[in-house]
Design a protein around this motif. Structure first.
Motif, PDB file in Angstrom:
ATOM      1  N   VAL A  81       0.861  -1.188   0.000  1.00  0.00           N
ATOM      2  CA  VAL A  81       0.000   0.000   0.000  1.00  0.00           C
ATOM      3  C   VAL A  81       0.896   1.235   0.000  1.00  0.00           C
ATOM      4  CG1 VAL A  81      -1.809   1.290   1.206  1.00  0.00           C
ATOM      5  CG2 VAL A  81      -1.818  -1.220   1.249  1.00  0.00           C
ATOM      6  N   LEU A 138      -3.390   3.250   8.968  1.00  0.00           N
ATOM      7  CA  LEU A 138      -4.196   2.042   8.768  1.00  0.00           C
ATOM      8  C   LEU A 138      -3.770   0.956   9.747  1.00  0.00           C
ATOM      9  CD1 LEU A 138      -6.222   0.335   6.961  1.00  0.00           C
ATOM     10  CD2 LEU A 138      -4.195  -0.380   5.684  1.00  0.00           C
ATOM     11  N   LEU A 164      -9.032   3.231   9.557  1.00  0.00           N
ATOM     12  CA  LEU A 164      -8.383   3.963   8.468  1.00  0.00           C
ATOM     13  C   LEU A 164      -8.535   5.462   8.648  1.00  0.00           C
ATOM     14  CD1 LEU A 164      -7.061   3.948   5.557  1.00  0.00           C
ATOM     15  CD2 LEU A 164      -9.413   3.989   4.669  1.00  0.00           C
ATOM     16  N   GLU A 211      -7.678   7.706   1.972  1.00  0.00           N
ATOM     17  CA  GLU A 211      -8.366   6.590   1.316  1.00  0.00           C
ATOM     18  C   GLU A 211      -8.290   6.653  -0.205  1.00  0.00           C
ATOM     19  OE1 GLU A 211     -12.480   4.026   1.681  1.00  0.00           O
ATOM     20  OE2 GLU A 211     -12.566   6.173   2.150  1.00  0.00           O
ATOM     21  N   VAL A 254      -4.189   6.381  -1.964  1.00  0.00           N
ATOM     22  CA  VAL A 254      -3.284   5.242  -1.880  1.00  0.00           C
ATOM     23  C   VAL A 254      -3.269   4.473  -3.199  1.00  0.00           C
ATOM     24  CG1 VAL A 254      -3.605   5.016   0.608  1.00  0.00           C
ATOM     25  CG2 VAL A 254      -5.049   3.688  -0.949  1.00  0.00           C
ATOM     26  N   CYS A 292      -2.487   0.484  -4.518  1.00  0.00           N
ATOM     27  CA  CYS A 292      -2.415  -0.844  -3.922  1.00  0.00           C
ATOM     28  C   CYS A 292      -1.925  -1.889  -4.932  1.00  0.00           C
ATOM     29  CB  CYS A 292      -3.798  -1.261  -3.401  1.00  0.00           C
ATOM     30  SG  CYS A 292      -4.472  -0.120  -2.171  1.00  0.00           S
ATOM     31  N   SER A 297      -8.576  -0.659  -5.308  1.00  0.00           N
ATOM     32  CA  SER A 297      -8.873   0.054  -4.063  1.00  0.00           C
ATOM     33  C   SER A 297      -8.332  -0.726  -2.878  1.00  0.00           C
ATOM     34  CB  SER A 297     -10.384   0.244  -3.887  1.00  0.00           C
ATOM     35  OG  SER A 297     -11.023  -1.007  -3.641  1.00  0.00           O
ATOM     36  N   LEU A 298      -8.192  -0.043  -1.760  1.00  0.00           N
ATOM     37  CA  LEU A 298      -7.731  -0.676  -0.536  1.00  0.00           C
ATOM     38  C   LEU A 298      -8.727  -1.740  -0.074  1.00  0.00           C
ATOM     39  CD1 LEU A 298      -5.716  -0.807   1.813  1.00  0.00           C
ATOM     40  CD2 LEU A 298      -7.012   1.033   2.913  1.00  0.00           C
ATOM     41  N   ARG A 299     -10.009  -1.419  -0.147  1.00  0.00           N
ATOM     42  CA  ARG A 299     -11.028  -2.381   0.271  1.00  0.00           C
ATOM     43  C   ARG A 299     -10.933  -3.665  -0.560  1.00  0.00           C
ATOM     44  NH1 ARG A 299     -15.825  -2.355   2.978  1.00  0.00           N
ATOM     45  NH2 ARG A 299     -15.815  -0.087   3.202  1.00  0.00           N
ATOM     46  N   LEU A 324      -8.363  -4.803  -2.196  1.00  0.00           N
ATOM     47  CA  LEU A 324      -7.108  -5.478  -1.865  1.00  0.00           C
ATOM     48  C   LEU A 324      -7.278  -6.350  -0.630  1.00  0.00           C
ATOM     49  CD1 LEU A 324      -3.933  -5.535  -2.478  1.00  0.00           C
ATOM     50  CD2 LEU A 324      -3.772  -3.859  -0.612  1.00  0.00           C
ATOM     51  N   LEU A 325      -7.911  -5.797   0.408  1.00  0.00           N
ATOM     52  CA  LEU A 325      -8.084  -6.526   1.658  1.00  0.00           C
ATOM     53  C   LEU A 325      -9.091  -7.660   1.520  1.00  0.00           C
ATOM     54  CD1 LEU A 325      -8.064  -3.483   4.108  1.00  0.00           C
ATOM     55  CD2 LEU A 325      -6.312  -5.258   3.953  1.00  0.00           C
TER      56      LEU A 325
END
Length: 409
Positions: A261, A276, A286, A291, A294, A296, A317-319, A321-322
């Motif tokens: 990230v 984060l 976060l 948001e 970033v 990723c 997006s970070l979401r 990715l997770l």
């Protein structure tokens, strides 16, 4: 202290059982206004206040059944061996800025005659030129130029941020690489503990390899036994991430994926864990200000013509990715609420830099009242303590802790 047990960390949220801390000491008295930026501090902490706050932090952890191990005491134990102590002193001097041989000899002889406890204290608090002059028969140029920098052995005022010095990945220890010279010697302490203290007798010591400058523990989140997240930040570089990823994914096969990230390269963010953190199995805290800023990436191993290589894929997006990494939906909790100014103010006060002691239970600074209330409303129990002096070093409870043993639910 229980030794010989199995040090192991495979998540950010498992029940915290053992952690290494360093209580701020006289090194904070060697932070001067002229050298604030060089020492990586925003302000000068009040030593007495910082130590009282750190004691509250320890009390919170012990109240949750965590075994708190103090770095200086662990170092004192291994430096009782004269051969180890001589080697440790020599490595510290090698990392210093000293080039004049008589100065080097004078400091070496001084450190050698100290007790193990005094040796640790001297190498952390630093040795200034005024003091060292009295150990020498003649003066050198550096003795006359104290205005340029007043220390022969610089202090380590960021030593209480033990998170950055090393990372436990499963049963392996990753020795980090500090980006700024003023912190470079910190990792030597963890290196020597890893190799010589019985606490790490059952740990895999095969993770020592030469990293390029810039991979600090505050940028490493251990999400699971097969997933590590690394922040690309002001303190951690692409080169170091790529080399570490190759070691983790191909050479050692410790994990299956490394999530990267990239956060804005700004001083107030420093590391990934300042913006984060995971707080429960499916919950992340976060800072909303980053948001949409970033980038990723997902790194995995690949093979071509019998040769291993690192494959990189970009995520939107970070979401995503997770959720792709975990295989289930996650909840993002925004620190500081919906007001941009408030969230920014609390972020600078370490609101995101919480330490998880068990799933859904965190230790946090009490000054970040809005973020703590938001966490509570979202089912996360907050154990708070005073941190008005400690935050002057730009870090919170997670920064101040190096977990070496967690028990998974």
């Amino acid at each position: 202290m229980k030794v010989g047990t199995y040090p192991k960390v495979t998540s950010e949220i498992g029940y915290l059982e053992k952690v290494i801390l360093h209580k701020p000491g006289k090194e904070l008295l060697h932070i001067y206004p002229t050298y604030l930026e060089q020492m990586l501090f925003n302000e000068i902490p009040w030593l007495h206040g910082a130590r009282k706050e750190h004691e509250q932090f320890i009390e919170r952890l012990r109240g949750e059944g965590v075994e708190v191990l103090l770095l200086d005491q662990l170092m004192e134990e291994i430096l009782r061996d004269e051969e180890i102590r001589v080697s440790f002193i020599k490595e510290n001097l090698k990392e210093s800025r000293i080039t004049e041989p008589f100065t080097m000899e004078a400091i070496y002889n001084y450190l050698l005659q100290l007790t193990p406890s005094e040796t640790v204290d001297a190498l952390i608090r630093g040795l200034n030129k005024n003091f060292v002059q009295n150990l020498k028969k003649t003066k050198s140029l550096s003795d006359y130029t104290q205005h340029s920098f007043p220390f022969y052995i610089p202090p380590l005022p960021s030593m209480y941020f033990t998170r950055d010095q090393g990372v436990m990945l499963d049963n392996n220890i990753l020795l980090t690489s500090m980006v700024y010279p003023v912190r470079k010697r910190e990792s030597l302490f963890i290196k020597y503990l890893t190799y010589y203290h019985p606490l790490f007798s059952n740990a895999d010591k095969g993770m020592e390899f030469s990293l390029p400058k810039g991979l600090e523990g505050g940028d490493v989140l251990v999400l699971s036994s097969d997933t590590v997240m690394v922040g690309l930040s002001q303190r951690t570089t692409e080169e170091a991430i790529e080399k570490a990823a190759r070691h983790l994914l191909i050479d050692k096969g410790i994990c299956k994926q490394v999530l990267v990230v990239q956060i804005p390269f700004k001083k107030q963010y420093l590391h990934l864990d300042m913006v984060l953190n995971q707080v429960d199995r499916d919950k992340f805290l976060l800072f909303p200000g980053i948001e949409n800023k970033v980038h990723c990436y997902r790194l995995t191993s690949g093979y071509q013509d019998g040769e291993g290589y690192i494959r990189c894929e970009k995520e939107n997006s970070l979401r995503k990715l997770l959720e792709n990494a975990f295989g289930f939906s996650i909840q993002i909790i925004y620190s500081g609420g919906s007001d941009d100014l408030t969230s920014s103010r609390e972020q600078q006060s370490g609101s995101n830099n919480i330490l998880v002691v068990s799933p859904g239970k965190v230790v946090a600074y009490n000054r970040n009242e809005i973020t703590n209330e938001i966490l509570s409303r979202n089912g996360v129990k907050v154990l708070d303590f005073e941190g008005s002096e400690l935050i002057r070093g730009m870090g919170g409870p997670r920064c101040m802790s190096m977990p070496i043993q967690r028990r998974e639910p």
